[in-house]
Design a protein around this motif. Structure first.
Motif, short mmCIF file in Angstrom:
data_model
loop_
_atom_site.label_atom_id
_atom_site.label_comp_id
_atom_site.label_asym_id
_atom_site.label_seq_id
_atom_site.Cartn_x
_atom_site.Cartn_y
_atom_site.Cartn_z
N ALA A 161 -5.18 8.91 -16.05
CA ALA A 161 -4.28 9.40 -15.00
C ALA A 161 -5.09 9.81 -13.77
N LEU B 175 -6.41 6.68 -12.09
CA LEU B 175 -5.33 5.99 -11.40
C LEU B 175 -5.07 6.64 -10.05
N SER C 205 10.92 11.01 -3.25
CA SER C 205 9.83 10.03 -3.24
C SER C 205 8.77 10.36 -4.28
N GLY C 206 8.58 11.65 -4.57
CA GLY C 206 7.60 12.01 -5.60
C GLY C 206 8.03 11.56 -6.98
N GLN D 224 0.82 -1.21 0.00
CA GLN D 224 0.00 0.00 0.00
C GLN D 224 0.85 1.26 0.00
N LYS D 225 2.15 1.11 0.25
CA LYS D 225 3.02 2.27 0.25
C LYS D 225 3.11 2.83 -1.17
N PRO D 226 3.33 4.16 -1.26
CA PRO D 226 3.35 4.78 -2.59
C PRO D 226 4.20 4.01 -3.60
N SER E 286 2.64 0.65 -4.75
CA SER E 286 1.30 0.78 -5.33
C SER E 286 1.35 1.50 -6.69
N PHE E 287 2.28 2.43 -6.86
CA PHE E 287 2.39 3.08 -8.17
C PHE E 287 2.89 2.09 -9.22
N TYR F 58 3.34 16.11 -4.64
CA TYR F 58 2.27 16.58 -5.52
C TYR F 58 1.69 17.91 -5.04
N LEU G 89 -5.61 4.80 -6.50
CA LEU G 89 -4.48 4.70 -5.56
C LEU G 89 -4.81 5.43 -4.26
N ALA H 18 -4.54 2.53 -1.79
CA ALA H 18 -3.19 2.56 -1.23
C ALA H 18 -3.11 3.67 -0.18
N ARG H 19 -1.94 3.97 0.29
CA ARG H 19 -1.78 5.02 1.30
C ARG H 19 -0.78 6.05 0.79
N PRO H 20 -1.15 6.81 -0.26
CA PRO H 20 -0.18 7.72 -0.88
C PRO H 20 -0.09 9.07 -0.18
N PHE I 204 -2.22 6.69 -21.46
CA PHE I 204 -1.31 7.46 -20.60
C PHE I 204 0.15 7.13 -20.92
N LEU J 278 -2.65 13.61 -11.48
CA LEU J 278 -2.42 12.65 -10.41
C LEU J 278 -2.74 13.29 -9.06
N VAL K 76 3.41 10.89 -0.06
CA VAL K 76 3.98 11.41 -1.29
C VAL K 76 3.15 12.59 -1.82
N LEU L 295 -5.40 11.79 -6.70
CA LEU L 295 -4.96 11.25 -5.40
C LEU L 295 -5.73 11.91 -4.26
N LEU M 11 -2.67 0.08 -15.55
CA LEU M 11 -2.95 1.05 -16.63
C LEU M 11 -2.61 0.44 -17.99
#
Lengths: 351, 351, 351
Positions: C204, C207, B230-231, B16-18, B21-22, C225, C211, C215-217, B36, C52, C220, C56, B29
């Motif tokens: 996009a 997505l 991280s981004g 589940q962490k960024p 999951s990305f 972002y 997420l 997930a847990r974004p 995309f 995104l 990030v 998000l 996708l």
């Protein structure tokens, strides 16, 4: 002796700062044949963000500044730009193996301003916690346009002269500034100024400047342009270092005089800018940091907007000569001499 | 049982962490046929920033580190790189339907290191607040070069052997490492090392490393490289996920052995790296986080610098085989197995 | 009177905010013939990051939201999208010099949503410290798909009708929604929905949305972002401003009705969105900020995913007409009318 050793210590410390060390790193990478490359789109993005940042901050400062305070440094910037080209016209342009128009085109680029070098200068000042007037970015177009206009007018006169002397051998020097030919003055000057203002670099800077004055972009400068500044600059320095190395080879094709000029010019020009900045310092209290950045602008040679302007206006001039000299040698020498101007300002004025 | 359920819980949390999951998002996708796309220039920019960041931080750490501390993990990294290729040479390269040179080229890529996977490992560690030695990035070239050199030397020997057996059917095995042919040792090794050092990825990493050691880039790392890390990595994971899906189709053209190898290899190689890291842990106190990242490096397969190096040095090898296996399966499996190594380190050493 | 003067004051203040001033700056740059250009890769990168981000944040909010709360605004968004196209079909598509299919295609783009305009609306809200529901981004696909499906079905019917009346002159109107021809309903609708969901912009956004939900974004989003949002948006506004100016010339080739429509539509559509948002406000307590952003979505016209979808599904429609109207006039008018909706919400509901 102590003065010299202080100067040396300051310079060595500066070379370890991100800005200068990334430039040297880029040159080393290119010299060792690395495959590392920065995509052109990224290069343009970085330059765009830096120019907008310099412009926006200048605009925000101009909004709050006393315009009289800006006047004297602006005149100093214009005079510096014109002086650099005139010096080039009587030295490089008359050197052995250098055609007059090539020499004048080269000195035009050396008189014009490099946004990257100016940004590097600002980063060095910020790294060292040295203050300078926020409106410095607004001086850029004054020096840039003054130098390019002078160079292109002189270059067209030189071309016309060569053409005439080639054909008739007699009419030389009869062409005056008011003449109707290729060197015709008023139309040409207006055209060069328009071209320069429309060039990608100068128009990005002016856009930032005007938005900084009439809009309220302070929040976006603080949240985006300012925090990204030194990081993007480190990447730009890498690019400039690699580019400088790869352009050096072009200089093999041209006269040795270009190499001597390109090494000496940034320092000599920087000292001229420094001197005129010092006059502004005594006249209007222009800060020590401002004097350094005026010297850096004078030392710099145009790498973005200058070359296409020169190429468009002086198609007879050889790009290998002027781009090789400026990008290959002029820019790295100018950036690496920033610590010299910092040390000099510290010694003469004091921060 | 509790060990296994703890392992599973840790892994689900990590997915589940960024970062992870990305990666999965990118694969989904591509699987759903999304239009995309990330421009190539942006991909290169992201990789460049991540490599410089990893290098700079490693350099800053090396500056302050006890070099003896670095020695044992560096040897572990080299041994891991060589071991991975040797295992590939006696398994994949001898599998049915796999030509020896294709198998060796593939195991060379799996032995080499992926900067993206290493960066993903670092992000997972940072997200979890798990400490590791700052110098880890400096281990990258040791494993990378060891694996590529081993693979290319073995690959050239295999090619020479095939050519000889094809022609005469008798001279097989007479070619020694010191031989003069295509597999000639000293020149080849030097050439591969030079090529690898000059490759875009390794030279960016080394540049960062050296600047981190000799210059003082700490401020720019803190203000730019670290906050963006991280981004940009989340975007890179998206790209890798999409790329992995689109490369899968290339594997249809090659033997099934590649698929089995590509699925199993990252985990087996990761465990080898883990084991050798554990040795370093007991010998010199190498941290649990360091052991995880050594395992991640071992599990990863090269996606940037490896393929062109292999293509240049082993032109006979089939790119569909080695790029399909590594980018299509190896990279996502390696990234998705990061939580496994974290959970294992937690169980065996404890954070 | 006081209401109007308050409205004006609010609007002038907003025009000085980074978002709107950069848009105007871009138009001025293009109008003055500046050479300034943003590389296409950078444009795509900016849009990708903004989409995104919007997705998000919407996903993170949906995770915590009461789904019933989302239902009414989602219906309002769908109804708005359909209403806009139906209005276009009875006004623009019947105007002199406008072919029915061109008019319907244009109103389809005006009904679809622009991520850039929505992002600009969000930035204006954030600049002003005005709160809105985090799930707003999740409404985007509802309006976008509803509008595109309606436009393409109507467009195909219009094409079939023209073709039939051209050939026989009698069969007109016999083609029903269930018909087998080019306007055949169920297959077409499914195809358009699939195409829209697969389009770069919508996928996009989705997505990010998914997420954000599964997930847990959060980390990030906070570190990357969100901080980059307003800065990248300022660059995007520059690009849109320049693009708008350069597209204006395309409108010279088409009927004047397009210009009148493109100027009036964003405001009329915005008011429809505003009205339906107001209904949601009274029904379920949809916030004043949410009402503004629904109006902004309604006012916007699709600049990324819409044009290729329309081009693929209605190849008979003239791109100069619909792209010229939307990108050249619709987008800047929509963005510049954001302050109007903010002022209106402040007057009617109050922040």
């Amino acid at each position: 002796m102590e003065f010299l050793s202080d100067l040396l210590t300051t310079m060595v410390t500066q070379l370890q700062k991100p800005t200068l060390s990334f430039l040297i790193g880029g040159m080393v990478l290119a010299a060792l044949g690395s495959q590392f490359k920065v995509p052109d789109a990224i290069y343009k993005f970085i330059v765009m963000v830096l120019l907008l940042k310099v412009g926006l901050e200048a605009g925000i400062s101009v909004r709050e500044a006393d315009l009289a305070q800006l006047l004297v440094p602006a005149i100093a910037a214009m005079v510096t730009g014109i002086a650099i080209v005139l010096i080039g016209a009587v030295t490089l342009a008359r050197a052995r193996g250098v055609s007059p128009v090539d020499g004048i085109a080269t000195s035009g680029l050396f008189g014009a301003v490099s946004a990257s070098t100016l940004a590097a200068g600002m980063a060095v000042m910020q790294d060292g916690g040295l203050p300078y007037e926020g409106f410095i970015g607004a001086l850029y177009p004054f020096m840039d346009i003054a130098a390019l206009v002078t160079a292109i007018v002189l270059g067209r006169l030189a071309t016309a002269r060569t053409a005439t002397s080639g054909q008739g051998g007699a009419a030389t020097m009869t062409l005056s500034f008011g003449g109707a030919g290729g060197g015709g003055h008023p139309g040409v000057v207006k055209e060069i100024i328009t071209d320069t203002l429309r060039s990608s670099a100068v128009s990005a800077l002016l856009l930032g400047l005007i938005l900084g004055i009439v809009a309220r972009p302070d929040a976006v400068v603080e949240s985006f342009y300012d925090p990204l500044f030194s990081g993007l600059l480190s990447l730009l320095m890498l690019i400039l270092g690699m580019e400088a190395w790869s352009r050096l080879s072009e200089l093999r094709k041209v006269a040795h005089a270009y190499i001597a000029y390109a090494v000496a010019a940034p320092i000599v020009h920087g000292l001229i800018g420094f001197g005129l900045g010092l006059v502004a310092h005594y006249l209007t209290g222009f800060s020590a940091g401002g004097v350094v950045l005026l010297a850096v602008m004078a030392a710099s040679s145009s790498d973005i907007s200058g070359p296409p302007t020169i190429r468009g206006a002086l198609p007879e001039a050889n790009p290998s000569a002027y781009i090789g000299s400026s990008t290959g040698i002029g820019t790295p020498v100018a950036i690496l001499s920033i610590p010299l101007f910092v040390a000099l300002a510290d010694a003469v004025i004091g921060f």
